[in-house]
Design a protein around this motif. Structure first.
Motif, PDB file in Angstrom:
ATOM      1  N   GLN A  47       0.848  -1.192   0.000  1.00 20.75           N
ATOM      2  CA  GLN A  47       0.000   0.000   0.000  1.00 20.75           C
ATOM      3  C   GLN A  47       0.883   1.241   0.000  1.00 20.75           C
ATOM      4  OE1 GLN A  47      -2.887  -0.320  -0.682  1.00 20.75           O
ATOM      5  NE2 GLN A  47      -4.270   1.170   0.244  1.00 20.75           N
ATOM      6  N   VAL A  48       0.403   2.275  -0.664  1.00 22.98           N
ATOM      7  CA  VAL A  48       1.144   3.520  -0.793  1.00 22.98           C
ATOM      8  C   VAL A  48       0.264   4.672  -0.334  1.00 22.98           C
ATOM      9  CG1 VAL A  48       2.171   5.137  -2.434  1.00 22.98           C
ATOM     10  CG2 VAL A  48       2.560   2.680  -2.704  1.00 22.98           C
ATOM     11  N   GLN A  49       0.852   5.588   0.378  1.00 26.08           N
ATOM     12  CA  GLN A  49       0.154   6.810   0.772  1.00 26.08           C
ATOM     13  C   GLN A  49       0.868   8.004   0.147  1.00 26.08           C
ATOM     14  OE1 GLN A  49       1.310   4.631   3.492  1.00 26.08           O
ATOM     15  NE2 GLN A  49      -0.531   3.473   2.945  1.00 26.08           N
ATOM     16  N   LEU A  50       0.084   8.917  -0.383  1.00 27.02           N
ATOM     17  CA  LEU A  50       0.614  10.128  -1.007  1.00 27.02           C
ATOM     18  C   LEU A  50      -0.002  11.345  -0.328  1.00 27.02           C
ATOM     19  CD1 LEU A  50       0.195   9.077  -4.758  1.00 27.02           C
ATOM     20  CD2 LEU A  50       2.262   8.902  -3.360  1.00 27.02           C
ATOM     21  N   VAL A  51       0.844  12.284   0.064  1.00 20.06           N
ATOM     22  CA  VAL A  51       0.360  13.482   0.751  1.00 20.06           C
ATOM     23  C   VAL A  51       0.939  14.715   0.063  1.00 20.06           C
ATOM     24  CG1 VAL A  51       0.255  14.752   2.914  1.00 20.06           C
ATOM     25  CG2 VAL A  51       0.186  12.240   2.934  1.00 20.06           C
ATOM     26  N   GLU A  52       0.037  15.553  -0.456  1.00 14.70           N
ATOM     27  CA  GLU A  52       0.450  16.776  -1.134  1.00 14.70           C
ATOM     28  C   GLU A  52       0.498  17.944  -0.151  1.00 14.70           C
ATOM     29  OE1 GLU A  52      -2.641  14.822  -4.016  1.00 14.70           O
ATOM     30  OE2 GLU A  52      -2.421  15.202  -1.867  1.00 14.70           O
ATOM     31  N   SER A  53       1.303  18.927  -0.496  1.00 13.79           N
ATOM     32  CA  SER A  53       1.344  20.183   0.248  1.00 13.79           C
ATOM     33  C   SER A  53       1.882  21.273  -0.672  1.00 13.79           C
ATOM     34  CB  SER A  53       2.222  20.053   1.496  1.00 13.79           C
ATOM     35  OG  SER A  53       3.558  19.764   1.123  1.00 13.79           O
ATOM     36  N   GLY A  54       1.757  22.514  -0.220  1.00 14.36           N
ATOM     37  CA  GLY A  54       2.335  23.617  -0.964  1.00 14.36           C
ATOM     38  C   GLY A  54       1.351  24.482  -1.722  1.00 14.36           C
ATOM     39  N   GLY A  55       0.086  24.099  -1.731  1.00 13.02           N
ATOM     40  CA  GLY A  55      -0.900  24.908  -2.418  1.00 13.02           C
ATOM     41  C   GLY A  55      -1.169  26.201  -1.669  1.00 13.02           C
ATOM     42  N   GLY A  56      -1.938  27.086  -2.310  1.00 11.55           N
ATOM     43  CA  GLY A  56      -2.277  28.339  -1.667  1.00 11.55           C
ATOM     44  C   GLY A  56      -2.787  29.350  -2.666  1.00 11.55           C
ATOM     45  N   LEU A  57      -2.877  30.578  -2.195  1.00  8.69           N
ATOM     46  CA  LEU A  57      -3.327  31.692  -3.019  1.00  8.69           C
ATOM     47  C   LEU A  57      -2.113  32.469  -3.518  1.00  8.69           C
ATOM     48  CD1 LEU A  57      -5.535  33.639  -4.087  1.00  8.69           C
ATOM     49  CD2 LEU A  57      -5.429  34.790  -1.851  1.00  8.69           C
ATOM     50  N   VAL A  58      -2.065  32.712  -4.810  1.00  8.38           N
ATOM     51  CA  VAL A  58      -0.946  33.434  -5.403  1.00  8.38           C
ATOM     52  C   VAL A  58      -1.472  34.368  -6.469  1.00  8.38           C
ATOM     53  CG1 VAL A  58      -0.499  31.619  -7.109  1.00  8.38           C
ATOM     54  CG2 VAL A  58       1.359  33.152  -6.418  1.00  8.38           C
ATOM     55  N   GLN A  59      -0.793  35.482  -6.661  1.00  9.07           N
ATOM     56  CA  GLN A  59      -1.203  36.430  -7.687  1.00  9.07           C
ATOM     57  C   GLN A  59      -0.767  35.962  -9.068  1.00  9.07           C
ATOM     58  OE1 GLN A  59       0.356  40.274  -6.580  1.00  9.07           O
ATOM     59  NE2 GLN A  59      -1.338  40.666  -5.181  1.00  9.07           N
ATOM     60  N   PRO A  60      -1.468  36.392 -10.094  1.00  9.94           N
ATOM     61  CA  PRO A  60      -1.031  36.058 -11.464  1.00  9.94           C
ATOM     62  C   PRO A  60       0.420  36.466 -11.682  1.00  9.94           C
ATOM     63  CG  PRO A  60      -3.225  37.000 -11.505  1.00  9.94           C
ATOM     64  CD  PRO A  60      -2.734  37.150 -10.091  1.00  9.94           C
ATOM     65  N   GLY A  61       1.159  35.572 -12.332  1.00 14.45           N
ATOM     66  CA  GLY A  61       2.576  35.800 -12.548  1.00 14.45           C
ATOM     67  C   GLY A  61       3.451  35.256 -11.446  1.00 14.45           C
ATOM     68  N   GLY A  62       2.845  34.830 -10.353  1.00 10.21           N
ATOM     69  CA  GLY A  62       3.601  34.313  -9.223  1.00 10.21           C
ATOM     70  C   GLY A  62       4.007  32.853  -9.386  1.00 10.21           C
ATOM     71  N   SER A  63       4.626  32.325  -8.339  1.00  8.32           N
ATOM     72  CA  SER A  63       5.131  30.947  -8.360  1.00  8.32           C
ATOM     73  C   SER A  63       4.693  30.183  -7.124  1.00  8.32           C
ATOM     74  CB  SER A  63       6.664  30.958  -8.416  1.00  8.32           C
ATOM     75  OG  SER A  63       7.143  31.583  -9.582  1.00  8.32           O
ATOM     76  N   LEU A  64       4.623  28.883  -7.292  1.00  6.98           N
ATOM     77  CA  LEU A  64       4.360  27.963  -6.179  1.00  6.98           C
ATOM     78  C   LEU A  64       5.140  26.688  -6.437  1.00  6.98           C
ATOM     79  CD1 LEU A  64       0.499  28.009  -5.450  1.00  6.98           C
ATOM     80  CD2 LEU A  64       2.314  28.782  -3.917  1.00  6.98           C
ATOM     81  N   ARG A  65       5.508  26.010  -5.355  1.00  6.61           N
ATOM     82  CA  ARG A  65       6.088  24.684  -5.477  1.00  6.61           C
ATOM     83  C   ARG A  65       5.255  23.711  -4.666  1.00  6.61           C
ATOM     84  NH1 ARG A  65      11.972  22.062  -3.886  1.00  6.61           N
ATOM     85  NH2 ARG A  65      11.121  22.197  -1.774  1.00  6.61           N
ATOM     86  N   LEU A  66       4.694  22.750  -5.353  1.00  6.29           N
ATOM     87  CA  LEU A  66       3.930  21.698  -4.700  1.00  6.29           C
ATOM     88  C   LEU A  66       4.845  20.519  -4.392  1.00  6.29           C
ATOM     89  CD1 LEU A  66       0.712  21.646  -6.918  1.00  6.29           C
ATOM     90  CD2 LEU A  66       1.274  23.141  -4.990  1.00  6.29           C
ATOM     91  N   SER A  67       4.543  19.851  -3.288  1.00  5.70           N
ATOM     92  CA  SER A  67       5.303  18.664  -2.899  1.00  5.70           C
ATOM     93  C   SER A  67       4.348  17.504  -2.699  1.00  5.70           C
ATOM     94  CB  SER A  67       6.069  18.910  -1.602  1.00  5.70           C
ATOM     95  OG  SER A  67       6.992  19.959  -1.737  1.00  5.70           O
ATOM     96  N   CYS A  68       4.839  16.306  -2.949  1.00  2.59           N
ATOM     97  CA  CYS A  68       4.070  15.084  -2.724  1.00  2.59           C
ATOM     98  C   CYS A  68       5.003  14.072  -2.071  1.00  2.59           C
ATOM     99  CB  CYS A  68       3.532  14.536  -4.033  1.00  2.59           C
ATOM    100  SG  CYS A  68       2.768  12.895  -3.892  1.00  2.59           S
ATOM    101  N   VAL A  69       4.711  13.748  -0.819  1.00  2.00           N
ATOM    102  CA  VAL A  69       5.529  12.794  -0.088  1.00  2.00           C
ATOM    103  C   VAL A  69       4.875  11.425  -0.145  1.00  2.00           C
ATOM    104  CG1 VAL A  69       6.541  12.191   2.125  1.00  2.00           C
ATOM    105  CG2 VAL A  69       6.399  14.587   1.439  1.00  2.00           C
ATOM    106  N   ALA A  70       5.649  10.421  -0.535  1.00  2.00           N
ATOM    107  CA  ALA A  70       5.152   9.059  -0.643  1.00  2.00           C
ATOM    108  C   ALA A  70       5.653   8.216   0.519  1.00  2.00           C
ATOM    109  CB  ALA A  70       5.598   8.434  -1.956  1.00  2.00           C
ATOM    110  N   SER A  71       4.787   7.355   1.011  1.00  2.00           N
ATOM    111  CA  SER A  71       5.178   6.425   2.065  1.00  2.00           C
ATOM    112  C   SER A  71       4.499   5.088   1.809  1.00  2.00           C
ATOM    113  CB  SER A  71       4.788   6.958   3.446  1.00  2.00           C
ATOM    114  OG  SER A  71       3.396   7.158   3.528  1.00  2.00           O
ATOM    115  N   GLY A  72       5.017   4.056   2.444  1.00  2.00           N
ATOM    116  CA  GLY A  72       4.460   2.730   2.245  1.00  2.00           C
ATOM    117  C   GLY A  72       5.314   1.917   1.293  1.00  2.00           C
ATOM    118  N   THR A  73       4.681   1.157   0.432  1.00  2.00           N
ATOM    119  CA  THR A  73       5.384   0.257  -0.486  1.00  2.00           C
ATOM    120  C   THR A  73       5.840   1.042  -1.708  1.00  2.00           C
ATOM    121  OG1 THR A  73       3.814  -1.437   0.236  1.00  2.00           O
ATOM    122  CG2 THR A  73       5.298  -2.001  -1.570  1.00  2.00           C
ATOM    123  N   ILE A  74       6.787   1.911  -1.523  1.00  2.00           N
ATOM    124  CA  ILE A  74       7.134   2.877  -2.560  1.00  2.00           C
ATOM    125  C   ILE A  74       7.953   2.298  -3.692  1.00  2.00           C
ATOM    126  CG2 ILE A  74       6.945   4.853  -1.033  1.00  2.00           C
ATOM    127  CD1 ILE A  74       9.948   4.717  -0.644  1.00  2.00           C
TER     128      ILE A  74
END
Length: 122
Positions: free
Chosen positions: A1-28
């Protein structure tokens, strides 16, 4: 079994940047292919980018040149660096994984995260 957890979302203005992350655990060891999908209200889920364990990447035409997908095996983490964000990038972004590229890019991956909201607005 694998678990995936995202983070890093949010509110940003046009032209801005974001970095999303996804951490995997379990039978990776089964995570040959990982991908980011997104779904905007009232729209179908869309494949944003994918990356194999060998580092081969693919991007949707709508994000090419603005988005970079990467993964860090040592940290069991996948990233999505998004630059020059536009209001049409607003969506819930999902991390997904599967042993098979064709299955994952068809939207039928075995493993999915819970999603992280990205809102691009002034």
């Amino acid at each position: 079994q694998v678990q995936l957890v995202e983070s890093g979302g949010g509110l940003v203005q046009p032209g801005g940047s974001l970095r999303l992350s996804c951490v995997a655990s379990g039978t990776i060891f089964s995570l040959n292919v990982m991908a980011w999908y997104r779904q905007a209200p009232g729209k179908q889920r869309e494949l944003v980018a994918s990356i194999t364990s060998g580092g081969t990447t693919n991007y949707a035409d709508s994000v090419k040149g603005r988005v970079t997908i990467s993964r860090d095996g040592a940290k069991n983490t996948m990233y999505l660096q998004m630059n020059s964000l536009k209001p049409e990038d607003t969506a819930v972004y999902y991390c997904a994984a599967d042993p098979t590229l064709s299955k994952l890019t068809a939207g039928r991956g075995d493993y999915w995260g819970q999603g992280t909201q990205v809102t691009v607005s002034s």
